[in-house]
Design a protein around this motif. Sequence first.
Motif, short mmCIF file in Angstrom:
data_model
loop_
_atom_site.label_atom_id
_atom_site.label_comp_id
_atom_site.label_asym_id
_atom_site.label_seq_id
_atom_site.Cartn_x
_atom_site.Cartn_y
_atom_site.Cartn_z
N ARG A 137 47.94 52.76 32.07
CA ARG A 137 46.59 52.38 32.44
C ARG A 137 46.43 50.88 32.19
NH1 ARG A 137 43.26 56.99 29.05
NH2 ARG A 137 43.82 58.81 30.34
N PRO A 138 45.70 50.20 33.07
CA PRO A 138 45.40 48.79 32.78
C PRO A 138 44.34 48.70 31.70
CG PRO A 138 44.25 49.48 34.76
CD PRO A 138 45.10 50.66 34.33
N CYS A 139 44.43 47.67 30.90
CA CYS A 139 43.39 47.41 29.90
C CYS A 139 43.16 45.92 29.79
CB CYS A 139 43.75 48.01 28.54
SG CYS A 139 45.23 47.34 27.76
N ALA A 187 31.36 40.33 33.75
CA ALA A 187 31.66 39.59 34.98
C ALA A 187 32.91 38.73 34.83
CB ALA A 187 30.47 38.72 35.37
N ALA A 188 33.29 38.39 33.60
CA ALA A 188 34.45 37.54 33.35
C ALA A 188 35.75 38.33 33.25
CB ALA A 188 34.24 36.72 32.07
N LEU A 189 35.67 39.66 33.21
CA LEU A 189 36.89 40.45 33.16
C LEU A 189 37.59 40.38 34.51
CD1 LEU A 189 35.73 43.70 31.29
CD2 LEU A 189 36.80 41.64 30.33
N PRO A 190 38.90 40.20 34.53
CA PRO A 190 39.62 40.15 35.81
C PRO A 190 39.43 41.45 36.59
CG PRO A 190 41.02 39.39 34.01
CD PRO A 190 39.79 39.97 33.38
N GLU A 191 39.45 41.33 37.91
CA GLU A 191 39.32 42.51 38.76
C GLU A 191 40.46 43.49 38.47
OE1 GLU A 191 38.86 43.63 43.52
OE2 GLU A 191 39.33 41.57 42.88
#
Length: 285
Positions: free
Chosen positions: A34-36, A75-79
């Motif tokens: 999973r991405p985190c 909003a600053a978290l990478p897509e």
Amino acid sequence: MLDELREKLRPFCVKAVEEGIPAEEVDRWIGQARPCAVLTSGGDGPVAGRFGGPLLLPAGVPDPAYPYVASVDLAALPEDSTDLPLPPAGRLLLFASPWYISDTANHGQAVYVPAGTPVEERDRNAWHDHDIEGGAEAHAFRSLPQCELRVRTEPDLPYYYLPDWSSKTLPGFPHAYELTEVWGSARDRRPFQGHQLQIGGYPDQEDSEVDPLNDLASRAVQQAEQGYWGGGEPVSGAVEDWVLLAHWGPLLHYPEGTDVQWGIQRADLAACRFDRTFTTVYGNP
């Protein structure tokens, strides 16, 4: 993104096969990746939050009942940095009492502040019902980190090998114990970057054999049945109905090996019911 995550896991795969784990099983194991979003006090990624700082809340939100730990700028978290259905903007504030580990109570909370919401600064000590200037608890509170956090996206894998205490290994993975051992070693070789907070991925708990979300879900059910948490709404004890919202391993002198997990039911997260976040604290003194 999935291809990038698998590429980052290549050293783990090589090491696992070298340890004698069948390549086919290793490949199926990394299929669980999973991405985190990993937020650290070092690194060169964009600033996406901070530990501590002023406590800014909307006027109608009650003073939190737990110490203020961190805020995350969603909003600053990478897509695609997580597979969680997080709001695209706003701030997620996390609260916890990391030095309480002796009972099954809820030890934290999460507050979501939508983008553009007017806020006011609050007293960061308001969680305590008496003067905290002296004593071990006051010292622990003052020692909580205060720093900006920079974000990067990492793959995450399970760090447990039993679905519950009645089982011998995760279904379909006869080498689950060995796989978690290799993963633990691989993670330990990552460069240390100071204070760290993880959003999404898998729960992480020192000396854990069973998925820590199992324990979190059962505690939430118990507290709800006793009327201490949940607001009288249904609470599921099925681990598949829960996700890890955040993990923090505070660098405390006591208890050492502390892990804080913020978990939330999938349905509550989809509905932005962050008030339904349940928090556990584990310590390995």
